[in-house]
Design a protein around this motif. Structure first.
Motif, mmCIF file in Angstrom:
data_model
loop_
_atom_site.group_PDB
_atom_site.id
_atom_site.type_symbol
_atom_site.label_atom_id
_atom_site.label_comp_id
_atom_site.label_asym_id
_atom_site.label_seq_id
_atom_site.Cartn_x
_atom_site.Cartn_y
_atom_site.Cartn_z
ATOM 1 N N GLU A 10 0.907 -1.280 -0.161
ATOM 2 C CA GLU A 10 -0.051 0.133 -0.097
ATOM 3 C C GLU A 10 0.815 1.187 0.006
ATOM 4 O O GLU A 10 1.748 1.124 0.634
ATOM 5 C CB GLU A 10 -1.006 -0.013 1.207
ATOM 6 C CG GLU A 10 -1.830 -1.002 1.164
ATOM 7 C CD GLU A 10 -2.527 -1.046 2.579
ATOM 8 O OE1 GLU A 10 -2.404 -0.321 3.444
ATOM 9 O OE2 GLU A 10 -3.524 -2.127 2.667
ATOM 10 N N VAL A 11 0.558 2.042 -0.843
ATOM 11 C CA VAL A 11 1.371 3.518 -0.995
ATOM 12 C C VAL A 11 0.287 4.518 -0.853
ATOM 13 O O VAL A 11 -0.835 4.293 -1.366
ATOM 14 C CB VAL A 11 2.196 3.596 -2.030
ATOM 15 C CG1 VAL A 11 3.509 2.705 -2.112
ATOM 16 C CG2 VAL A 11 1.432 3.224 -3.337
ATOM 17 N N SER A 12 0.681 5.802 -0.267
ATOM 18 C CA SER A 12 -0.051 6.842 -0.211
ATOM 19 C C SER A 12 -0.142 7.563 -1.510
ATOM 20 O O SER A 12 1.052 7.621 -2.252
ATOM 21 C CB SER A 12 0.462 8.029 0.819
ATOM 22 O OG SER A 12 0.494 7.083 2.083
ATOM 23 N N ARG A 13 -1.319 8.129 -1.869
ATOM 24 C CA ARG A 13 -1.132 8.822 -2.800
ATOM 25 C C ARG A 13 -0.663 10.048 -2.912
ATOM 26 O O ARG A 13 -0.910 10.721 -2.026
ATOM 27 C CB ARG A 13 -2.887 9.080 -3.492
ATOM 28 C CG ARG A 13 -3.202 9.823 -4.813
ATOM 29 C CD ARG A 13 -4.514 9.676 -5.041
ATOM 30 N NE ARG A 13 -5.018 10.011 -6.328
ATOM 31 C CZ ARG A 13 -5.059 11.563 -6.748
ATOM 32 N NH1 ARG A 13 -5.099 12.313 -5.837
ATOM 33 N NH2 ARG A 13 -5.271 12.125 -7.737
ATOM 34 N N VAL A 14 0.115 10.296 -3.993
ATOM 35 C CA VAL A 14 0.870 11.776 -4.000
ATOM 36 C C VAL A 14 -0.011 12.876 -4.828
ATOM 37 O O VAL A 14 -1.050 12.353 -5.671
ATOM 38 C CB VAL A 14 2.202 11.620 -4.803
ATOM 39 C CG1 VAL A 14 2.752 12.985 -4.923
ATOM 40 C CG2 VAL A 14 3.139 10.542 -4.231
ATOM 41 N N PRO A 15 -0.198 13.962 -4.226
ATOM 42 C CA PRO A 15 -1.058 14.992 -4.628
ATOM 43 C C PRO A 15 -0.626 15.141 -6.134
ATOM 44 O O PRO A 15 0.357 15.032 -6.556
ATOM 45 C CB PRO A 15 -0.934 16.221 -3.937
ATOM 46 C CG PRO A 15 -0.118 15.719 -2.759
ATOM 47 C CD PRO A 15 0.628 14.476 -3.049
ATOM 48 N N ASP A 16 -1.976 15.359 -6.866
ATOM 49 C CA ASP A 16 -1.443 15.712 -8.635
ATOM 50 C C ASP A 16 -0.412 16.899 -8.752
ATOM 51 O O ASP A 16 0.225 16.902 -9.499
ATOM 52 C CB ASP A 16 -2.876 16.081 -9.325
ATOM 53 C CG ASP A 16 -3.608 14.719 -9.259
ATOM 54 O OD1 ASP A 16 -3.056 13.469 -9.006
ATOM 55 O OD2 ASP A 16 -4.981 14.866 -9.213
#
Length: 67
Positions: A54-60
């Motif tokens: 699981e990885v955190s989503r990086v902001p666009d």
């Protein structure tokens, strides 16, 4: 994310080696990037295992104060 292979052996870190050499770096990278990870048998009579992470989503885009 999940990645499957045909080996039933659990994933295990290898001895540290030069980043210039190929192979053996996967779990080190996974451990640095993943918030959580593990593995499980593929099941249903299919040989092998599935390694998941699981990885955190990086902001666009970065916040305005960082531009």
């Amino acid at each position: 994310m999940e990645v499957a292979d045909l080996s039933a052996e659990p994933p295990r870190p290898r001895a540290p080696r030069s980043p210039a050499l190929p192979g053996g770096h996967g779990l080190m990278v996974l451990d640095k990037l993943a918030g959580a990870w593990g593995y499980r048998a593929r099941g249903s009579g299919t040989p092998g295992k599935v390694v998941w992470l699981e990885v955190s989503r990086v902001p666009d885009r970065p916040p305005a104060e960082l531009l």
